[in-house]
Design a protein around this motif. Sequence first.
Motif, PDB file in Angstrom:
ATOM      1  N   LEU A   1     -24.072  27.692   3.552  1.00  0.00           N
ATOM      2  CA  LEU A   1     -24.059  28.141   2.610  1.00  0.00           C
ATOM      3  C   LEU A   1     -24.127  29.650   2.485  1.00  0.00           C
ATOM      4  O   LEU A   1     -23.286  30.477   1.916  1.00  0.00           O
ATOM      5  CB  LEU A   1     -25.190  27.756   1.454  1.00  0.00           C
ATOM      6  CG  LEU A   1     -25.050  26.185   1.117  1.00  0.00           C
ATOM      7  CD1 LEU A   1     -26.376  25.548   0.816  1.00  0.00           C
ATOM      8  CD2 LEU A   1     -24.070  25.933   0.304  1.00  0.00           C
TER       9      LEU A   1
ATOM     10  N   THR B   1     -29.945  16.828   0.242  1.00  0.00           N
ATOM     11  CA  THR B   1     -28.905  18.005   0.337  1.00  0.00           C
ATOM     12  C   THR B   1     -27.813  18.082  -0.354  1.00  0.00           C
ATOM     13  O   THR B   1     -27.032  16.824  -0.228  1.00  0.00           O
ATOM     14  CB  THR B   1     -29.037  18.753   1.783  1.00  0.00           C
ATOM     15  OG1 THR B   1     -28.286  19.778   1.475  1.00  0.00           O
ATOM     16  CG2 THR B   1     -28.470  17.658   2.654  1.00  0.00           C
ATOM     17  N   ILE B   2     -26.973  18.935  -0.721  1.00  0.00           N
ATOM     18  CA  ILE B   2     -25.717  19.058  -1.270  1.00  0.00           C
ATOM     19  C   ILE B   2     -24.780  18.996  -0.168  1.00  0.00           C
ATOM     20  O   ILE B   2     -23.539  18.688  -0.444  1.00  0.00           O
ATOM     21  CB  ILE B   2     -25.556  20.096  -2.234  1.00  0.00           C
ATOM     22  CG1 ILE B   2     -24.317  19.699  -3.125  1.00  0.00           C
ATOM     23  CG2 ILE B   2     -25.383  21.325  -1.431  1.00  0.00           C
ATOM     24  CD1 ILE B   2     -24.315  20.613  -4.459  1.00  0.00           C
ATOM     25  N   LEU B   3     -25.135  19.319   1.120  1.00  0.00           N
ATOM     26  CA  LEU B   3     -24.179  19.539   2.101  1.00  0.00           C
ATOM     27  C   LEU B   3     -23.883  18.303   2.918  1.00  0.00           C
ATOM     28  O   LEU B   3     -24.955  17.501   3.026  1.00  0.00           O
ATOM     29  CB  LEU B   3     -24.994  20.353   3.118  1.00  0.00           C
ATOM     30  CG  LEU B   3     -25.033  21.858   2.564  1.00  0.00           C
ATOM     31  CD1 LEU B   3     -25.513  22.774   3.444  1.00  0.00           C
ATOM     32  CD2 LEU B   3     -23.562  22.534   2.266  1.00  0.00           C
ATOM     33  N   LYS B   4     -22.790  18.011   3.268  1.00  0.00           N
ATOM     34  CA  LYS B   4     -22.437  16.444   4.116  1.00  0.00           C
ATOM     35  C   LYS B   4     -22.887  17.053   5.419  1.00  0.00           C
ATOM     36  O   LYS B   4     -22.588  18.247   5.877  1.00  0.00           O
ATOM     37  CB  LYS B   4     -21.059  16.636   3.842  1.00  0.00           C
ATOM     38  CG  LYS B   4     -20.522  15.827   2.353  1.00  0.00           C
ATOM     39  CD  LYS B   4     -19.124  15.685   2.436  1.00  0.00           C
ATOM     40  CE  LYS B   4     -18.600  15.419   1.033  1.00  0.00           C
ATOM     41  NZ  LYS B   4     -17.150  15.456   0.879  1.00  0.00           N
TER      42      LYS B   4
END
Lengths: 62, 699
Positions: free
Chosen positions: B188, B592-595
Amino acid sequence: MSNQQDSSKASLSRAQELFRSAKTEYKELIRDFLKEERDVMHLKRRSDIHQRLYDHVKRVIK
Amino acid sequence: MILERLVLDHFRQFKGRQEIVFSDLKERNVTIVHAENGFGKTTVLKSLLWVLYGRDGLMGADGKEEDFEKPDEIIHEGAVHRGGDPNDISATVQLTFKHDDSRYTLTRRLTLAQQKSNPRQSDLTLEVMRDGQTFPVVRPQQFIQAIVPDGISGFLFFNGERINYLAMERNSAQVTEAIHQMLGLRLLKMTIDDLRHQNVRGKLRAEQRETTNEEKRELIERLTQRESDQKELEEQRRQAQANVGAIASELEVIDNKLVANREAHELQARRVRLLGERDNLASRRDEVVRRLSKLIADDGYTLFATDLIGRGREIVARLRSEGKIPARVLNTFLQELLESGSCICKRCLAEGSPERTAVESLLTIAGDQDFNNAVGALDHAIGLIEGVARQTDEQLKQLNAERLELTRNIRNLDEEVEEIHQQLGGKKDEEVQQLEDARKRLQLKREDEIATSSRLATLIEAAKGEIELLQTQIRQIEDKEEAAARAQRRVDAVEDCAGILDQILEAETQDLRPLLNAEIDTHFRKIMTKDYWAELSENYTLRIRKNVSFGEDDSSPAKVDVALSTGERTVTSLVFIASLVALAKRRSEIPTILKDVSGSAYPVVIDSPFGSLSVFREGVARHIPELAPQVLLLVSPEQYNGQVEKAMNESGRVGKRYYLTYHGPTMPERATQELVVNGQRLQQYFPERSGEFTEICEL
């Protein structure tokens, strides 16, 4: 139905909420940006990453 | 990643092939390498960094040499001097490790020809073993960076005597960076930085400038200039903060030298104690000031409301004496009588009758229930504000008295410290004079840097405000041309996406804080016996806290920071790393928003883990197997023998032990012929006339 919606909303993290409330075109852009970055994040040289991000903006925002 | 075997071949002072097989048992997860200082402990640590990252791994975080002189001379000097084809003479480090159910062998080799021409150009190969077969991995460096990014190496492979920097207030940026690196949020940060880069935002803004009118163009130019100013100011501030850190390290070195000096020892020890007390008082004063600020912000207005309350009371009393409040008769009741045309005394309330006029006149002094409720609330509020005003006044006086008392005590301590400075500066011992003089100069320099940093922070804030204003002004100028409007939307999209990512990063980092704090607290309490606790503050400062009561009947004691000694800072930093490693292992379970953010087991390799721990050695030794799934310790007998040895043996968690032997013409200074480990005497020095080298022996 409403309860279901409430419970699905309650399980979202703050970050997920932020993403969900963004404009549709911003969501698309953020997804594209992160995908590009993920592909090159471990490389020492990421020469064309800026061009790729720039291209995504031009493609999505007409 | 779980380490299995490290093989060194002609790497630095390690002659020929030497190997360490790491203990990979969960219940005996500690491998120890015993060695005298100067025998090669640091080289073992550096060999791991070299095989993983090449020459860059040998450098410190600042890109400078760190504990490792001549980083371009990798090949054992005996092999170099023996001569031969420079392409056949080489140093090799091979690391075998397990990761995600596969076994890998990473090999880095540097030939003499490469060492002479460009030591950065070593050969790296990575093989993966699956189903009994071996396959080469393409782009091995990229693969290694993906599983152990070099950004996290400093938290997994480190010198235990230097790790205390994480618990220094000024290093909160490094703590945040560690969280981002270890827990996969670096992506990010990189995206945000790239979006705001001149080649993305700058390029789009240049296009915008070309399509807009004169007024807007001018604003855009000013905006670009201010953004560039802000960046420069932030760089200057980072530099000033780095300087403060560097000066603090220099001061620590001088302080240690003064403690070691017989002439200065006593005074310096007293000064260290006084400065510790001063820090403690200063943090208590900060807490009192914080409580004062909160009190003034919440209830301070009541102190200025005395006149207003008096006037309110007068008005209420007058209205009461006039019978206007509270309303003795409800207007709804009178309306009902008038509508029904009959009074409760049965008289007729016909239009124009004197009885009806009498009832209508009552409407002027009547009120409704809400009015009466409001009168009651007003009475209550006036009484409440008077009570709060009295209480606020008392608390304000008490807190201010505490603040003044603490300030007085701090001043007294400052005077004592100044007196010590005068006494040390006046000593006849030349070394003491020089050290004291250097200390004074460094202190002045540090204060200058702190002042610079604070000035820059103000300028940065001003620049940010101006940038926001310019952005608003630019957006307000409507574009008539379609091209101009589109250019504006593109710039907005980059700004807004970067802003959203900023908020997402902050939210994700903040959400990790309670999880980290729970881990930190668990680890910390196992090491510390005092009634302290460790925590990561909202601004990502690692601190140790304690309760301070203001009197015996204080039901809400203030929580204050403990002034940290080097030992306490080291413990706190180790605990923080252990917490990060623990969270990294179960990362996939944390939202988390992350893959593709998966959990990873990491080893921790510590050179001189017990060097700066002072009285906490035993506690850390007991807890060290819990630091990570796998731990490699590189220890000197000076740090190990005694309490640490006893605690490590009692833990039963040491799976493998090695020791280093030194072969050379003379024994290194302060070394001994024999090493004693668990009562076993081992020859560690071997006279050797024809050169010097180190060997690894298993215990």
